[in-house]
Scaffold this active site. Structure first.
Site, short mmCIF file in Angstrom:
data_model
loop_
_atom_site.label_atom_id
_atom_site.label_comp_id
_atom_site.label_asym_id
_atom_site.label_seq_id
_atom_site.Cartn_x
_atom_site.Cartn_y
_atom_site.Cartn_z
N CYS A 77 -1.16 6.03 9.09
CA CYS A 77 -1.48 4.72 8.50
C CYS A 77 -2.65 4.93 7.55
CB CYS A 77 -1.79 3.70 9.59
SG CYS A 77 -3.10 4.22 10.75
N ARG B 79 0.84 -1.20 0.00
CA ARG B 79 0.00 0.00 0.00
C ARG B 79 0.87 1.25 0.00
NH1 ARG B 79 -4.62 0.02 4.43
NH2 ARG B 79 -5.29 1.81 3.17
#
Length: 309
Positions: free
Chosen positions: A255, A197
């Site tokens: 995050c 990611r």
């Protein structure tokens, strides 16, 4: 480990001692959660640490599920709402030696969110712990399990009386999107998501793939071993030094939605590279907020951080 970790055997001993002699028992928060699948509340009903109180990540450790945008997918809870949750669990202001212990059944990241919020709310660092190894570690140690599921059935202690904690937000530093960009440019901004990611190879949840320009990949899953136990301080410190973290260097974490990054804040403190008096900053909105703003640039790839200096 030291500082904010507690082994299952130590927590079990504290619970037994409190029941035997009537001292203040630790507050145990069950914060099990999963992105997909049955909710953690069902797990709590089936198998739990005796006396544990279930707290929901989506509705109690955040201001409710939100779409990507201002505040991100797990915005910080309102202080009054968090105060109500923690008082219901029995957290007190007038019990200086009362521990609050959070556990999950993943890699400790959701428990770290509870740890971070308690610290943000003004609970002293010495009173807040994460169960090392989580619920799996408790079960592996063959400690008593309450609930209605197979193998459970240990007696529950008397519920703790309602707490009187006054939430005083500001005990942990936070940054907004501009502050995160400044950390990535002038200090160290760690990205707690999976490396794929971070590189922009996949984005299953948020509007765009990639990462905050200048951020450095530090997946939260690498804080723990295969058994869910946190790595020793030296191992954590070596990992974060390799990402450019050093005493005196401004450091922050983000995050996807502001949850897993709490585990990096905790791991940095456990490593000794930050301290309870000067912890790393959290970007609560994280990528879910950043990526929803078309004016915010996204970087892809995995260039060594030194190449950006």
């Amino acid at each position: 480990m030291s500082g904010s970790m507690i082994p299952p055997s130590e927590l079990a001993g504290l619970l037994r001692h409190a029941a035997a002699v009537g001292t203040v028992a630790p507050v145990v928060l069950d914060v099990r959660w999963r992105l997909v699948g049955p909710p953690g509340r069902a797990d709590h009903g089936s198998h739990r640490i005796p006396g544990a109180v279930f707290v929901d990540l989506d509705t109690e450790l955040s201001a409710g599920p939100a779409r990507p945008g201002p505040g991100g997918r797990h915005p910080l809870p309102e202080p009054a709402a968090l105060q109500e949750v923690l008082r219901r669990a029995g957290v007190r202001d007038d019990a200086g030696d009362q521990l609050v212990v959070a556990y999950d059944d993943l890699d400790g990241s959701v428990a770290a969110r509870a740890w971070w919020l308690l610290r943000w709310a003004g609970v002293a660092p010495g009173r807040v712990r994460v169960l090392d190894g989580g619920f799996a570690g408790w079960q592996a140690a063959r400690l008593p399990v309450a609930g209605t599921g197979p193998g459970a059935g240990a007696p529950e202690p008397e519920p703790l009386p309602p707490g009187d904690l006054v939430v005083r937000p500001g005990g942990m530093p936070v940054v907004d999107a501009d502050g995160a960009a400044a950390l990535a440019r002038d200090g160290v901004l760690l990205d707690a998501r999976a490396a794929a990611r971070f590189r922009g190879e996949t984005e299953p949840v948020d509007p765009r793939a990639g990462h905050v320009p200048g951020a450095r990949s530090a997946p939260a899953a690498a804080n723990t071993g295969p058994d869910g136990r946190w790595h020793p301080a030296g191992t954590l410190a070596e990992r974060f030094r390799a990402a450019g973290v050093a005493p005196g260097v401004a450091t922050g974490a983000y995050c996807g939605s502001g949850v897993n990054a709490c585990a990096l804040v905790l791991a940095l403190e456990e490593s000794g590279l930050t301290t309870p008096d000067a912890p790393a900053a959290l970007y609560p909105g994280s990528w879910s907020e950043w990526s929803a703003d078309p004016d915010r640039p996204a970087e892809t790839g995995d260039r060594p951080w030194a190449a950006r200096e």
